[in-house]
Design a protein around this motif. Structure first.
Motif, PDB file in Angstrom:
ATOM      1  N   PRO A 279      34.391  33.891  57.900  1.00 43.10           N
ATOM      2  CA  PRO A 279      32.961  33.706  57.655  1.00 43.10           C
ATOM      3  C   PRO A 279      32.444  32.410  58.286  1.00 43.10           C
ATOM      4  O   PRO A 279      31.379  32.374  58.874  1.00 43.10           O
ATOM      5  CB  PRO A 279      32.847  33.636  56.138  1.00 43.10           C
ATOM      6  N   GLU A 280      33.244  31.374  58.158  1.00 42.17           N
ATOM      7  CA  GLU A 280      32.823  30.106  58.755  1.00 42.17           C
ATOM      8  C   GLU A 280      33.435  29.952  60.138  1.00 42.17           C
ATOM      9  O   GLU A 280      34.488  30.489  60.415  1.00 42.17           O
ATOM     10  CB  GLU A 280      33.277  28.938  57.873  1.00 42.17           C
ATOM     11  N   ASN A 281      32.736  29.214  60.948  1.00 39.80           N
ATOM     12  CA  ASN A 281      33.252  28.862  62.269  1.00 39.80           C
ATOM     13  C   ASN A 281      33.733  30.081  63.066  1.00 39.80           C
ATOM     14  O   ASN A 281      34.796  30.064  63.663  1.00 39.80           O
ATOM     15  CB  ASN A 281      34.415  27.859  62.086  1.00 39.80           C
ATOM     16  N   SER A 282      32.959  31.164  62.993  1.00 42.95           N
ATOM     17  CA  SER A 282      33.372  32.359  63.732  1.00 42.95           C
ATOM     18  C   SER A 282      32.300  32.729  64.756  1.00 42.95           C
ATOM     19  O   SER A 282      31.110  32.493  64.552  1.00 42.95           O
ATOM     20  CB  SER A 282      33.616  33.515  62.771  1.00 42.95           C
ATOM     21  N   ASN A 283      32.728  33.292  65.855  1.00 43.50           N
ATOM     22  CA  ASN A 283      31.820  33.700  66.921  1.00 43.50           C
ATOM     23  C   ASN A 283      31.445  35.162  66.767  1.00 43.50           C
ATOM     24  O   ASN A 283      32.274  35.976  66.369  1.00 43.50           O
ATOM     25  CB  ASN A 283      32.497  33.508  68.279  1.00 43.50           C
ATOM     26  N   ARG A 284      30.192  35.474  67.089  1.00 37.16           N
ATOM     27  CA  ARG A 284      29.726  36.861  67.089  1.00 37.16           C
ATOM     28  C   ARG A 284      29.399  37.183  68.534  1.00 37.16           C
ATOM     29  O   ARG A 284      28.545  36.522  69.138  1.00 37.16           O
ATOM     30  CB  ARG A 284      28.495  37.010  66.186  1.00 37.16           C
ATOM     31  N   VAL A 285      30.105  38.120  69.103  1.00 44.39           N
ATOM     32  CA  VAL A 285      29.980  38.410  70.521  1.00 44.39           C
ATOM     33  C   VAL A 285      29.625  39.878  70.729  1.00 44.39           C
ATOM     34  O   VAL A 285      30.235  40.760  70.123  1.00 44.39           O
ATOM     35  CB  VAL A 285      31.300  38.093  71.263  1.00 44.39           C
ATOM     36  N   LYS A 286      28.631  40.112  71.581  1.00 42.51           N
ATOM     37  CA  LYS A 286      28.256  41.484  71.931  1.00 42.51           C
ATOM     38  C   LYS A 286      29.082  41.917  73.138  1.00 42.51           C
ATOM     39  O   LYS A 286      29.105  41.227  74.163  1.00 42.51           O
ATOM     40  CB  LYS A 286      26.765  41.531  72.274  1.00 42.51           C
ATOM     41  N   VAL A 287      29.794  43.024  72.998  1.00 42.44           N
ATOM     42  CA  VAL A 287      30.606  43.538  74.110  1.00 42.44           C
ATOM     43  C   VAL A 287      30.280  45.018  74.314  1.00 42.44           C
ATOM     44  O   VAL A 287      29.734  45.669  73.417  1.00 42.44           O
ATOM     45  CB  VAL A 287      32.119  43.363  73.832  1.00 42.44           C
ATOM     46  N   LYS A 288      30.636  45.545  75.471  1.00 42.68           N
ATOM     47  CA  LYS A 288      30.442  46.967  75.764  1.00 42.68           C
ATOM     48  C   LYS A 288      31.799  47.644  75.899  1.00 42.68           C
ATOM     49  O   LYS A 288      32.660  47.168  76.648  1.00 42.68           O
ATOM     50  CB  LYS A 288      29.670  47.121  77.072  1.00 42.68           C
ATOM     51  N   ILE A 289      32.012  48.719  75.135  1.00 44.65           N
ATOM     52  CA  ILE A 289      33.215  49.520  75.285  1.00 44.65           C
ATOM     53  C   ILE A 289      32.778  50.926  75.662  1.00 44.65           C
ATOM     54  O   ILE A 289      32.099  51.589  74.872  1.00 44.65           O
ATOM     55  CB  ILE A 289      34.063  49.577  73.984  1.00 44.65           C
ATOM     56  N   ASN A 290      33.145  51.320  76.879  1.00 46.47           N
ATOM     57  CA  ASN A 290      32.754  52.632  77.393  1.00 46.47           C
ATOM     58  C   ASN A 290      31.258  52.915  77.190  1.00 46.47           C
ATOM     59  O   ASN A 290      30.872  53.979  76.709  1.00 46.47           O
ATOM     60  CB  ASN A 290      33.597  53.726  76.734  1.00 46.47           C
TER      61      ASN A 290
ATOM     62  N   TYR B 192      29.171  46.783  71.016  1.00 45.85           N
ATOM     63  CA  TYR B 192      29.859  46.408  69.779  1.00 45.85           C
ATOM     64  C   TYR B 192      29.651  44.925  69.549  1.00 45.85           C
ATOM     65  O   TYR B 192      29.656  44.146  70.502  1.00 45.85           O
ATOM     66  CB  TYR B 192      31.360  46.713  69.866  1.00 45.85           C
ATOM     67  N   PHE B 193      29.436  44.564  68.294  1.00 42.84           N
ATOM     68  CA  PHE B 193      29.331  43.146  67.939  1.00 42.84           C
ATOM     69  C   PHE B 193      30.628  42.749  67.253  1.00 42.84           C
ATOM     70  O   PHE B 193      30.944  43.249  66.170  1.00 42.84           O
ATOM     71  CB  PHE B 193      28.123  42.904  67.042  1.00 42.84           C
ATOM     72  N   LEU B 194      31.383  41.890  67.914  1.00 41.21           N
ATOM     73  CA  LEU B 194      32.674  41.465  67.368  1.00 41.21           C
ATOM     74  C   LEU B 194      32.555  40.062  66.798  1.00 41.21           C
ATOM     75  O   LEU B 194      31.917  39.190  67.401  1.00 41.21           O
ATOM     76  CB  LEU B 194      33.732  41.495  68.463  1.00 41.21           C
ATOM     77  N   LYS B 195      33.174  39.890  65.633  1.00 38.89           N
ATOM     78  CA  LYS B 195      33.196  38.569  64.999  1.00 38.89           C
ATOM     79  C   LYS B 195      34.630  38.091  64.971  1.00 38.89           C
ATOM     80  O   LYS B 195      35.543  38.863  64.655  1.00 38.89           O
ATOM     81  CB  LYS B 195      32.678  38.679  63.552  1.00 38.89           C
TER      82      LYS B 195
END
Lengths: 91, 91
Positions: B5-16, B20-23
């Motif tokens: 929850p803390e100090n985490s990155n939220r990254v938008k990526v494309k799979i096929n 997807y939003f990865l944390k």
């Protein structure tokens, strides 16, 4: 599971309750080990994200396993680096 | 991608083609590297099996990556074994 027309095993495995037939040159035992690893991750992620559909769960399972792959790869490469440095020091 | 929850990155990526939003606690660069690896495998397997639906393709992608994980793990363990034996011989 590389596909080889000759000398390949066809193994029935279950991933999150669905049957899959995997073909590979590897042993049945190995193919089952790999599948049960994926099944385990899939089930865990399904529990963590019950709101997600099967496609997203399977994609997240693939991402989770890829994360473990890269983590192991980094550890291995670090070990090889230290190993090479140690060898150089001994020369 | 362990969730923190803390100090985490939220990254938008494309799979096929899907977003997807990865944390994760890992760097954005690392998360993108892992996602693009999964994307690459997914696309390859989609080409090899155009008859399959997205769930099956994603599951096969996970299995393929798990296969690579176990292959690397076996190589690493073999290396560690030889390394330990070499150390013993030097005693």
């Amino acid at each position: 599971m590389r596909k080889l027309p000759e000398n390949s095993n066809r193994v029935k495995v279950k991933i999150n309750g669905e049957d899959y037939f995997l073909k590979g040159s590897a042993s049945q035992e190995y193919i089952k080990k790999v599948a049960s690893y994926v099944d385990e991750k899939f089930r865990l992620i399904s529990k963590l994200h019950p709101e997600l559909g099967r496609v997203d769960l399977a994609v997240l399972t693939a991402i989770q396993i890829a994360d473990e792959y890269f983590t192991l790869k980094a550890e291995y490469e670090e070990f090889l680096k230290l190993f090479d440095e140690e060898k150089k020091d001994k020369r």
